[in-house]
Design a protein around this motif. Structure first.
Motif, PDB file in Angstrom:
ATOM      1  N   PRO A  47    -107.652  -6.978 -92.273  1.00 32.29           N
ATOM      2  CA  PRO A  47    -107.085  -8.428 -91.732  1.00 32.29           C
ATOM      3  C   PRO A  47    -107.799  -9.532 -92.052  1.00 32.29           C
ATOM      4  N   PRO A  48    -107.225 -10.608 -92.207  1.00 30.82           N
ATOM      5  CA  PRO A  48    -108.130 -11.861 -92.630  1.00 30.82           C
ATOM      6  C   PRO A  48    -108.938 -12.259 -91.454  1.00 30.82           C
ATOM      7  N   ALA A  49    -110.169 -12.691 -91.861  1.00 29.36           N
ATOM      8  CA  ALA A  49    -111.122 -13.129 -90.635  1.00 29.36           C
ATOM      9  C   ALA A  49    -110.399 -14.258 -89.900  1.00 29.36           C
ATOM     10  N   PRO A  50    -110.706 -14.278 -88.570  1.00 27.50           N
ATOM     11  CA  PRO A  50    -109.882 -15.555 -87.885  1.00 27.50           C
ATOM     12  C   PRO A  50    -110.814 -16.684 -88.389  1.00 27.50           C
ATOM     13  N   SER A  51    -110.311 -17.867 -88.363  1.00 27.73           N
ATOM     14  CA  SER A  51    -110.558 -19.248 -88.559  1.00 27.73           C
ATOM     15  C   SER A  51    -111.814 -19.661 -87.515  1.00 27.73           C
ATOM     16  N   PRO A  52    -112.626 -20.443 -87.964  1.00 28.19           N
ATOM     17  CA  PRO A  52    -113.746 -20.718 -86.603  1.00 28.19           C
ATOM     18  C   PRO A  52    -112.892 -21.599 -85.668  1.00 28.19           C
ATOM     19  N   ALA A  53    -111.887 -22.382 -85.905  1.00 29.13           N
ATOM     20  CA  ALA A  53    -111.046 -23.180 -85.197  1.00 29.13           C
ATOM     21  C   ALA A  53    -110.449 -22.021 -83.962  1.00 29.13           C
ATOM     22  N   LYS A  54    -109.818 -21.169 -84.444  1.00 29.70           N
ATOM     23  CA  LYS A  54    -109.203 -20.247 -83.732  1.00 29.70           C
ATOM     24  C   LYS A  54    -110.219 -19.654 -82.624  1.00 29.70           C
ATOM     25  N   ARG A  55    -111.359 -19.004 -83.230  1.00 26.00           N
ATOM     26  CA  ARG A  55    -112.510 -18.620 -82.247  1.00 26.00           C
ATOM     27  C   ARG A  55    -112.916 -19.649 -81.315  1.00 26.00           C
ATOM     28  N   GLY A  56    -112.986 -20.879 -81.686  1.00 27.11           N
ATOM     29  CA  GLY A  56    -113.577 -21.868 -80.790  1.00 27.11           C
ATOM     30  C   GLY A  56    -112.705 -22.164 -79.763  1.00 27.11           C
ATOM     31  N   GLY A  57    -111.329 -22.119 -80.231  1.00 28.28           N
ATOM     32  CA  GLY A  57    -110.091 -22.423 -79.299  1.00 28.28           C
ATOM     33  C   GLY A  57    -110.081 -21.498 -78.136  1.00 28.28           C
ATOM     34  N   LYS A  58    -110.228 -20.168 -78.462  1.00 30.91           N
ATOM     35  CA  LYS A  58    -110.119 -19.088 -77.401  1.00 30.91           C
ATOM     36  C   LYS A  58    -111.348 -18.977 -76.650  1.00 30.91           C
ATOM     37  N   LYS A  59    -112.725 -19.473 -77.108  1.00 31.27           N
ATOM     38  CA  LYS A  59    -113.747 -19.603 -76.237  1.00 31.27           C
ATOM     39  C   LYS A  59    -113.577 -20.890 -75.384  1.00 31.27           C
ATOM     40  N   ALA A  60    -113.152 -21.892 -75.661  1.00 31.65           N
ATOM     41  CA  ALA A  60    -112.843 -23.209 -74.909  1.00 31.65           C
ATOM     42  C   ALA A  60    -111.930 -22.577 -73.775  1.00 31.65           C
ATOM     43  N   LEU A  61    -110.819 -21.810 -74.218  1.00 32.50           N
ATOM     44  CA  LEU A  61    -110.043 -21.393 -73.122  1.00 32.50           C
ATOM     45  C   LEU A  61    -110.320 -20.575 -71.992  1.00 32.50           C
ATOM     46  N   ARG A  62    -111.367 -19.504 -72.567  1.00 30.79           N
ATOM     47  CA  ARG A  62    -112.128 -18.683 -71.392  1.00 30.79           C
ATOM     48  C   ARG A  62    -113.200 -19.475 -70.619  1.00 30.79           C
ATOM     49  N   ILE A  63    -113.728 -20.769 -71.221  1.00 30.99           N
ATOM     50  CA  ILE A  63    -114.612 -21.393 -70.351  1.00 30.99           C
ATOM     51  C   ILE A  63    -113.580 -22.320 -69.469  1.00 30.99           C
ATOM     52  N   VAL A  64    -112.458 -22.916 -69.475  1.00 29.42           N
ATOM     53  CA  VAL A  64    -111.843 -23.352 -68.749  1.00 29.42           C
ATOM     54  C   VAL A  64    -111.260 -22.598 -67.870  1.00 29.42           C
ATOM     55  N   ALA A  65    -110.619 -21.419 -68.022  1.00 23.32           N
ATOM     56  CA  ALA A  65    -110.208 -20.530 -67.331  1.00 23.32           C
ATOM     57  C   ALA A  65    -111.242 -19.886 -66.237  1.00 23.32           C
ATOM     58  N   LEU A  66    -112.691 -19.806 -66.466  1.00 22.15           N
ATOM     59  CA  LEU A  66    -113.518 -19.504 -65.739  1.00 22.15           C
ATOM     60  C   LEU A  66    -113.831 -20.770 -64.723  1.00 22.15           C
ATOM     61  N   ILE A  67    -113.713 -21.711 -65.237  1.00 25.31           N
ATOM     62  CA  ILE A  67    -114.144 -23.102 -64.162  1.00 25.31           C
ATOM     63  C   ILE A  67    -113.047 -23.133 -63.274  1.00 25.31           C
ATOM     64  N   LEU A  68    -111.717 -22.899 -63.821  1.00 24.84           N
ATOM     65  CA  LEU A  68    -110.540 -22.889 -62.631  1.00 24.84           C
ATOM     66  C   LEU A  68    -110.699 -21.708 -61.600  1.00 24.84           C
ATOM     67  N   VAL A  69    -111.291 -20.630 -62.063  1.00 28.68           N
ATOM     68  CA  VAL A  69    -111.293 -19.488 -61.152  1.00 28.68           C
ATOM     69  C   VAL A  69    -112.480 -19.916 -60.011  1.00 28.68           C
ATOM     70  N   ALA A  70    -113.456 -20.461 -60.661  1.00 30.20           N
ATOM     71  CA  ALA A  70    -114.533 -20.848 -59.642  1.00 30.20           C
ATOM     72  C   ALA A  70    -114.357 -21.927 -58.712  1.00 30.20           C
ATOM     73  N   VAL A  71    -113.524 -22.922 -59.205  1.00 28.68           N
ATOM     74  CA  VAL A  71    -113.123 -24.130 -58.422  1.00 28.68           C
ATOM     75  C   VAL A  71    -112.102 -23.257 -57.301  1.00 28.68           C
TER      76      VAL A  71
END
Length: 159
Positions: A47-71
């Protein structure tokens, strides 16, 4: 005009033939591989390697989800950590599940037989029991301090 065969070879001998669909075999020449229009046919394609923008987007989404859970967890802990004195309002009725020296006030329905006191005034962010001296109908001052939220409830006894 044709060239004569090399010395010692039969001029009338036929050239060896290859099976149908293959190139004829010639002496001294290695056979060629047949032409394949799709050389890697059947091989898995990575499969084609994921673009850096997609990897960064998923990482940012995970961070936001963790912050929301903590709050959310902090909010639930704060809400459950409050007691009835902190959440009481003027007009609420209270019942003491503790003793006079170590009170444990609980909010109850005012029409209930458990209603011992009625909140006639509430002062947040203070532990000054003298605030209830000037409150009409107040017969008892309940002070709760510590835990980051000081409260004084001016109570009237229900008879």
């Amino acid at each position: 005009m044709t060239t004569p065969p090399p010395h010692g070879q039969n001029p009338y001998a036929q050239q060896p033939t290859a099976p149908m669909g293959q190139q004829p075999v010639q002496p001294g020449v290695p056979p060629q591989q047949p032409y394949a229009p799709f050389p890697n046919q059947g091989a898995p394609v990575p499969p084609p390697a994921p673009s850096p923008a997609k990897r960064g987007g998923k990482k940012a989404l995970r961070i936001v989800a963790l912050i929301l859970v903590a709050v959310a967890l902090y909010g639930v802990k704060w809400y459950l950590g409050q007691n009835d004195a902190e959440t009481a309002s003027v007009g609420n009725c209270m019942h003491n599940d503790g003793t006079d020296s170590k009170a444990d006030l609980k909010t109850v329905d005012c029409s209930s037989g458990d209603a011992q006191y009625k909140v006639v005034e509430k002062f947040d962010d203070t532990s000054d029991e003298n605030k209830c001296k000037d409150v009409t109908d107040s017969t008892i001052a309940y002070i709760q301090s510590g835990g980051g939220h000081d409260v004084v409830l001016c109570l009237k006894e229900n008879k």
